[in-house]
Design an enzyme around this catalytic site. Structure first.
Site, mmCIF file in Angstrom:
data_model
loop_
_atom_site.group_PDB
_atom_site.id
_atom_site.type_symbol
_atom_site.label_atom_id
_atom_site.label_comp_id
_atom_site.label_asym_id
_atom_site.label_seq_id
_atom_site.Cartn_x
_atom_site.Cartn_y
_atom_site.Cartn_z
ATOM 1 N N SER A 1 -9.762 -0.715 7.053
ATOM 2 C CA SER A 1 -9.230 -0.571 5.691
ATOM 3 C C SER A 1 -8.533 -1.788 5.107
ATOM 4 O O SER A 1 -8.203 -1.777 3.922
ATOM 5 C CB SER A 1 -8.278 0.614 5.621
ATOM 6 O OG SER A 1 -9.025 1.788 5.498
ATOM 7 N N SER B 1 -9.733 1.690 2.850
ATOM 8 C CA SER B 1 -8.920 2.496 1.960
ATOM 9 C C SER B 1 -7.851 1.701 1.193
ATOM 10 O O SER B 1 -7.270 2.229 0.247
ATOM 11 C CB SER B 1 -8.219 3.593 2.763
ATOM 12 O OG SER B 1 -7.353 3.031 3.724
ATOM 13 N N LYS C 1 0.847 -1.198 0.000
ATOM 14 C CA LYS C 1 0.000 0.000 0.000
ATOM 15 C C LYS C 1 0.881 1.245 0.000
ATOM 16 O O LYS C 1 1.936 1.262 0.651
ATOM 17 C CB LYS C 1 -0.911 -0.029 1.234
ATOM 18 C CG LYS C 1 -1.980 1.053 1.264
ATOM 19 C CD LYS C 1 -2.880 0.921 2.496
ATOM 20 C CE LYS C 1 -4.001 1.938 2.528
ATOM 21 N NZ LYS C 1 -4.863 1.805 3.742
HETATM 22 N N1 GLN Z 1 -13.011 4.315 6.444
HETATM 23 C C1 GLN Z 1 -12.354 4.687 7.658
HETATM 24 C C2 GLN Z 1 -11.812 6.093 7.533
HETATM 25 O O1 GLN Z 1 -12.039 6.706 6.554
HETATM 26 C C3 GLN Z 1 -11.247 3.718 7.969
HETATM 27 C C4 GLN Z 1 -10.089 3.875 7.073
HETATM 28 C C5 GLN Z 1 -8.901 3.051 7.479
HETATM 29 O O2 GLN Z 1 -9.011 2.024 8.151
HETATM 30 N N2 GLN Z 1 -7.749 3.538 7.110
HETATM 31 O O3 GLN Z 1 -11.181 6.609 8.399
#
Ligand code: GLN
Length: 458
Positions: free
Chosen positions: A155, A131, A56
């Site tokens: 995410s 994400s 990532k």
């Molecule tokens: N969707 C959540 C956020 O926007 C979690 C994202 C994540 O785990 N990085 O913060």
């Protein structure tokens, strides 16, 4: 380039990525792809020897840029390597590319990337989740064997579910965050993706354990999770939280989760209803704590220390121009939210309240596990992958995609998502949560579900 140098699989992966991503079926899963002539194998006998690995883009690599899906870090090359990347490479993994993501990991669909959305390989009109959408899509499309993601509120687990692959988040402190670009430091952990439970476990086994460079990484014995994948669930006590079968769950998803419950029961597990009364506060609690930490962590992207700079007449206007141009709308929204909840006069009302809610949510898990429940089973998401654009105008709806995954980050417990078949033709996952430092149990449970549903949920 000899063929017996152990790099054949990685070379094939690079070629497959280039081929797919330059054609009509492109997923936009990668922000950078390694040069075939620069692929390096550090260990030809390690547990990951020759395995093509995707990383990532918020995890620091030496040979490829680290942009976090943001314009503000366009062209940024880290001078050091993340501990997880170094450990994977020392075990023989070959980094073949950096994956697309929601900007600074803020999002649930990968639509917040400054470099365009990732498409779901199962249906290109739909999101891959987020994400870590690029990593999940890359594994689901068969481009790489394993991938790294980061999981702050779901995410890794949420995109794994929506792409039909396995994704796990370890206990907070199990894995070093050194070289993981900070979003919300008290919630962030690196997680692993694989097509199978054993693959995601093998990568986790390699990266787990204390690191002198991250003071929050724990000095704990590292279990053998790959072995746990085949252990079975005879006698395992599985808790089903009654609150999770809520109005957020559509009927097909409920039916799907019921098949997972039956599969675990058939494999010898005992199923008990449990209660997590404060879990309903997890999303509001998260959307105070995560933006508060993010507002502080992201202050470093100011045009001086990192990334791009936009000129201004003086220092403050340079800061403003850089941050206005470099950061996307969701990131700005979170920074404003975080700054507000930490401001004098509101601090206790918002941040203090969220910290108290965090404790109550955590205590719920502690109580359930102390009463003899080994693991907790939930859906990973309320439903299958949604359409591109469907939730971009409705932040609340987008945030609710993580309603089942966020509580584990709040409490710091580990979780895994494993495919359990299809809902309306699209993959969905079950999530198994375990007590702090008991990843083996959740991996055993995931292995049993995989044995019942097939790799990828069939
Ligand atoms: N969707 C959540 C956020 O926007 C979690 C994202 C994540 O785990 N990085 O913060």
């Amino acid at each position: 380039m000899s063929s017996g140098d152990g790099l054949a699989a990685a070379r094939a992966a690079v070629a497959a990525i280039q081929d797919l991503e330059s054609g009509p079926e492109a997923l936009n899963a990668f922000l950078a792809v390694a040069d075939v002539d620069e692929l390096t194998l550090l260990n030809a006998d390690g547990p990951l020897a020759g395995v093509p690995l995707a990383v990532k883009d918020n995890i620091a690599t030496l040979d490829l840029d680290t942009t976090c899906g943001s314009k503000v870090l366009e062209g940024y090359r880290s001078p050091f390597e993340a501990t997880v990347v170094r450990r994977a490479r020392e075990a023989g993994a070959v980094v073949v590319g950096k994956t697309n993501m929601d900007e600074f990991a803020m999002g649930s669909s990968t639509e917040n990337s400054a470099y365009g959305p990732v498409l779901n390989p199962h249906d290109r009109t739909r999101v891959p989740g987020g994400s870590s959408g690029g990593s999940a899509a890359a594994v689901a499309a068969g481009l790489v064997t394993m991938a790294f993601g980061s999981d702050t509120g779901g995410s890794v687990r949420q995109p794994a579910a929506l792409c039909g692959v396995v994704g796990m988040k370890p206990t907070y402190g199990r894995v070093s965050r050194y070289g993981l670009v900070a979003y919300a430091s008290s919630l962030d952990q690196v997680g692993t993706f694989g097509r199978s439970v054993a693959d995601s476990a093998r990568l986790m086994d390699v990266i787990a354990g204390h690191d002198d460079r991250d003071a929050t990484s724990a000095r704990r014995l590292v279990p053998d999770l790959e072995a746990a994948a085949g252990r079975g669930v005879e006698g395992l006590v599985v808790g089903l939280p009654k609150e999770y079968v809520s109005r957020l769950l559509d009927d097909d998803m409920r039916a799907s989760i019921n098949t997972a419950v039956d599969a675990l029961r058939d494999a010898g597990a005992q199923i008990h209803e449990v209660s997590l009364p404060h879990a309903k506060h997890a999303i509001p609690c998260y959307y105070v704590i995560a933006p508060a930490e993010a507002a502080s962590n992201l202050s470093r992207y100011d045009g001086v220390r990192y990334g791009v700079r936009r000129p201004g007449d003086d220092l403050v206007s340079m800061y403003e121009a850089t941050r206005s141009a470099g950061l996307g709308p969701e990131v700005k929204l979170r920074i404003m939210l975080g700054t507000y909840v930490l401001s004098a006069g509101y601090y206790d009302e918002y941040y203090g309240t969220a910290q108290r809610a965090r404790r109550l949510i955590t205590e719920d898990f502690g109580r359930v596990f102390a009463a003899g429940v080994d693991v907790i089973l939930t859906p990973t998401t309320p439903g299958p992958a949604f359409e591109l654009g469907e939730r971009t105008d409705d932040p609340l709806e987008m945030y609710l995609s993580d309603v089942f995954t966020v509580p584990a980050n709040i409490a710091g417990i580990p979780g895994i998502s494993v495919p359990i078949g299809r809902v309306r033709g699209l993959p969905v996952g079950a999530q198994i949560l375990a007590p702090w430092w008991q990843e083996e149990r959740m991996v055993a449970g995931a292995g049993a579900l995989e044995a019942a549903f097939g790799v990828g949920g069939a």
